[in-house]
Design an enzyme around this catalytic site. Structure first.
Site, PDB file in Angstrom:
ATOM      1  N   ASP A 298      -1.664  -7.656  -8.622  1.00 11.47           N
ATOM      2  CA  ASP A 298      -3.025  -7.276  -8.279  1.00 11.47           C
ATOM      3  C   ASP A 298      -3.347  -7.749  -6.861  1.00 11.47           C
ATOM      4  O   ASP A 298      -3.103  -8.900  -6.510  1.00 11.47           O
ATOM      5  CB  ASP A 298      -3.992  -7.903  -9.285  1.00 11.47           C
ATOM      6  CG  ASP A 298      -5.403  -7.384  -9.136  1.00 11.47           C
ATOM      7  OD1 ASP A 298      -5.600  -6.167  -9.270  1.00 11.47           O
ATOM      8  OD2 ASP A 298      -6.307  -8.201  -8.878  1.00 11.47           O
ATOM      9  N   GLU A 347      -0.082  -3.103  -6.482  1.00 10.94           N
ATOM     10  CA  GLU A 347      -1.446  -2.574  -6.543  1.00 10.94           C
ATOM     11  C   GLU A 347      -1.933  -2.485  -5.104  1.00 10.94           C
ATOM     12  O   GLU A 347      -2.294  -3.485  -4.500  1.00 10.94           O
ATOM     13  CB  GLU A 347      -2.327  -3.480  -7.406  1.00 10.94           C
ATOM     14  CG  GLU A 347      -3.735  -2.949  -7.635  1.00 10.94           C
ATOM     15  CD  GLU A 347      -4.712  -3.355  -6.555  1.00 10.94           C
ATOM     16  OE1 GLU A 347      -5.067  -2.487  -5.710  1.00 10.94           O
ATOM     17  OE2 GLU A 347      -5.109  -4.521  -6.522  1.00 10.94           O
ATOM     18  N   ASP A 399     -10.585  -1.270 -13.951  1.00 10.33           N
ATOM     19  CA  ASP A 399     -11.758  -1.382 -13.080  1.00 10.33           C
ATOM     20  C   ASP A 399     -12.528  -0.066 -12.958  1.00 10.33           C
ATOM     21  O   ASP A 399     -13.596  -0.042 -12.351  1.00 10.33           O
ATOM     22  CB  ASP A 399     -11.350  -1.846 -11.681  1.00 10.33           C
ATOM     23  CG  ASP A 399     -11.071  -3.341 -11.614  1.00 10.33           C
ATOM     24  OD1 ASP A 399     -11.665  -4.091 -12.404  1.00 10.33           O
ATOM     25  OD2 ASP A 399     -10.265  -3.759 -10.765  1.00 10.33           O
TER      26      ASP A 399
END
Length: 521
Positions: A298, A347, A399
Site C-alpha cells: 500500500d 499499489e 477505499d
C-alpha cells in the site's frame, strides 16, 4: 508456473465473513469461502492487513506489523482442541448480523481466549506444549517485543505508549526487566494467542493452496505510531526525545480527497535503516511471506518519494513536501534475500510521477488499474484499452464505493454517458457491477480482482472504507446464505469465457442473464 498467470480473484477481508461470534474468523466459513472461490474458478483471495487493530478499527493502523489479529482466531476450533468447552460458547451476545460492532466483539473474544489459554495450560498435551515452545523459538525477531508491548499497554488501560510512565515508554532496561517478571502470565497469554492465530491461518492457507487459491496479503508502507514496531525501534523513526513524531506521513490533494490526507504515521529514518541493510524491513517481509503467497504494498510510491507533513494540531496535510525515498537501492537489498522476482503488487494510485513508474517497471512489479476511475477521456490509463499485461485490474478497492453504489451515487451523467459510448451500449441500472466485472475480466491485464460486494451487487451501505472519514468503517459482513448466490455461477462463466483459470473446464451454467439477477441493497 509463472508468478502471474492469467487469473482472477476476490477481495474480501476475513472480518467480513459470516459467523455467530460478531465478526468473521478463521473457522468454518473461511473454509467455505475457499470452496466458493474454487467453485467459481477463482485463483486469488485478497485480504487487507491481518494485524491487531486499535482505535478506529483500521487494519491499516495496526498495533504491530508482525502480529496477527487474535480476534480472527476461530473459537469453534478451540472447542475442537478441547481448550474451550461447548458450554463456554452456549451464550453469545446478540451481535449485529450485517456489520461488526468492534467494542463488544473484541471484549467477548478476549474473554474466551483467556479461558482457552488457561485450559491449554491445564490440559494441553506434552506434544502440544512442545509445538508451542518450538513456534516461540522461531519467532524471536518480533514476538517478545510484541507481547511485552501489549502486556504493558493493557496494564496502562490501553493508552498509547507515549502516555505510559516514561521509563516504560522509553524502554529503560531495568523497568522492562521488571515488567517481564510482573506481567509474565499476560505476556505468555499473548504468545499463545499469536501461536493460535498463525497455526489457524497457516492451516487455512494450506487448504486454499491445495485448491488452487493463492492468498494476496497487504503491507501498508507506514506503521502506526502506537505500535510495538515504533516503540521497540524508536531510533528508526523521526521522533522527539519523548517518542512523539516530529514529521508524519500523508498525501497531498488527489481524487480520494480534495484537501489531502493527514495520516499521522511517523516517518522512517531511511538513512538509519540503510545502515543495517534494512534489517527491520527484511524481517517484516519475511514474516509476511510466511503468511501469504503475494503481497500488495500500500502506497508503493513512498519508496520513491513520500509526502512529509510537519506535526500540527489542525492535522492539515497541504503544508507538506515531497521527500526522496530509498528507491531502487532498498529493493536491491530485499532481492538478495527473497530473489530477483519479488511476489509484490505495487499499489501505484494517487499522485504518480514518471519516477514512480520507472521504479515500478525497473522492478518488474505489476501496478493497479481501477475501473471506477477510468471515465474521463480516452487517454485515461485505467480504461481497458490502456491496460498493460503486467498489471492488476480492479472494479474498485476497499477505499472505493461498491460499483453499484458508485453508479447510483457518485458517477455523474458524463461518466455514465462515457461508459455507454465506450461499450457501444447503455448500461442497465440494475446490474452495472456485472458490466464492470465483465470489462475487468476481458482486460489484457494478467489479473482481475473484484470486491465481494460487487459480486453480490451490493450498494453503498456495504462500502468497506471512506478515506478520511473518522469512524464507521471496516464493518461490513455478509451472511452464509450468500454462498449460494447465483452470482457465483455467472462469475465462473465469465472466468471460463475470458480464460482466467487455465484448469477450468467449460460448464453449462444455464441462462447467464438469469444468473446476473441480484438483490441490490
Amino acid at each position: 508456473m509463472t508468478l502471474f498467470p492469467r487469473a482472477s480473484g476476490i477481495l474480501l477481508h476475513p472480518t467480513s465473513l459470516p459467523g455467530r461470534y460478531g465478526l468473521g474468523d478463521l473457522g468454518e466459513h473461511a473454509y467455505r469461502f475457499v470452496d466458493w472461490l474454487q467453485s467459481a474458478g477463482q485463483s486469488y483471495w485478497q485480504v487487507l492487513p491481518l494485524g491487531p487493530t486499535s482505535y478506529g478499527d483500521s487494519p491499516y493502523q495496526c498495533l504491530s506489523a508482525f502480529a496477527g489479529n487474535s480476534n480472527l482466531i476461530s473459537l469453534d476450533k478451540l472447542v475442537g482442541e478441547g481448550w474451550l468447552m461447548p458450554a463456554d460458547l452456549a451464550y453469545v451476545p446478540n451481535f449485529p448480523t450485517f456489520e461488526v460492532d468492534y467494542g463488544p466483539v473484541i471484549e467477548f473474544h478476549n474473554k474466551k481466549l483467556d479461558v482457552a489459554f488457561k485450559r491449554f495450560n491445564q490440559v494441553g498435551t506434552a506434544e502440544q506444549k512442545a509445538a508451542y515452545a518450538a513456534w516461540i523459538a522461531e519467532q524471536d525477531e518480533w514476538l517478545e517485543n510484541w507481547c511485552l508491548y501489549i502486556a504493558i499497554k493493557e496494564k496502562n488501560g490501553g493508552k498509547a505508549w507515549v502516555e505510559w510512565d516514561e521509563k516504560e515508554a522509553l524502554s529503560d532496561p531495568a523497568t522492562l526487566k521488571q515488567a517481564q517478571t510482573d506481567l509474565a502470565v499476560r505476556i505468555d497469554a499473548h504468545r499463545w494467542r499469536q501461536w493460535q492465530f498463525y497455526s489457524q491461518w497457516n492451516d487455512l492457507r494450506a487448504y486454499a493452496n491445495e485448491r488452487g487459491v493463492r492468498i494476496v496479503g497487504d503491507i501498508p508502507i507506514f506503521v502506526a505510531h502506537d505500535s510495538s514496531d515504533v516503540w521497540a525501534n524508536r531510533e528508526r523513526f523521526y521522533l522527539d526525545a519523548k517518542g512523539n513524531p516530529t514529521v508524519v506521513a500523508g498525501v497531498p490533494p488527489d481524487y480520494f480527497s480534495p484537501t489531502g490526507q493527514y495520516w499521522g504515521n511517523p516517518l522512517y529514518r531511511w538513512d538509519v535503516m540503510e545502515a543495517d541493510e534494512y534489517k527491520w524491513w527484511r524481517s517484516r517481509f519475511r514474516a509476511t511471506f510466511a503468511l501469504v503467497d503475494l503481497v500488495r504494498i500500500d502506497h508503493f510510491r513512498g519508496f520513491e518519494s513520500y509526502w512529509e507533513v510537519p506535526v500540527n494540531k489542525e492535522q492539515v496535510a497541504t503544508i507538506g513536501k515531497w521527500i526522496k525515498g530509498p528507491n531502487v537501492g532498498f529493493f536491491e537489498v530485499i532481492k538478495k534475500e527473497f530473489g530477483d522476482v519479488l511476489p509484490i503488487i505495487a499499489e501505484d494510485l494517487g499522485d504518480i510521477t514518471i519516477d514512480v513508474i520507472i521504479l515500478r517497471d525497473t522492478l518488474g512489479l505489476p501496478g493497479m488499474n481501477i475501473l471506477q476511475f477510468a471515465w474521463s477521456d480516452p487517454a485515461n490509463p485505467f480504461l481497458p484499452h490502456n491496460h498493460a499485461e503486467n498489471s492488476i485490474v480492479y472494479t474498485g478497492t476497499h477505499d472505493n464505493n461498491t460499483t453499484y453504489g458508485w453508479w447510483h451515487g457518485e458517477a455523474e451523467d458524463h461518466n455514465r454517458n462515457f461508459v455507454a459510448d465506450y461499450l457501444g451500449e447503455q448500461v442497465g441500472d440494475d446490474d452495472p457491477h456485472w458490466t464492470f466485472i465483465r470489462m475487468g475480466m476481458r482486460s489484457v491485464a494478467h489479473t482481475f480482482i473484484a470486491p465481494m460486494q460487487d459480486i453480490l451487487g451490493y450498494g453503498e451501505d456495504t462500502r468497506m472504507n471512506v478515506p478520511g472519514k473518522q469512524g464507521g468503517n471496516w464493518k461490513w459482513r455478509f451472511t452464509a446464505e450468500k454462498f449460494s448466490d447465483p452470482g457465483r455461477d455467472y462469475l465462473a462463466h465469465l472466468t471460463w469465457l475470458y480464460r482466467r483459470r487455465a484448469d477450468q473446464q467449460e460448464k453449462v451454467y444455464g441462462d447467464p442473464a438469469q444468473s446476473k439477477k441480484q438483490e441490490n441493497s
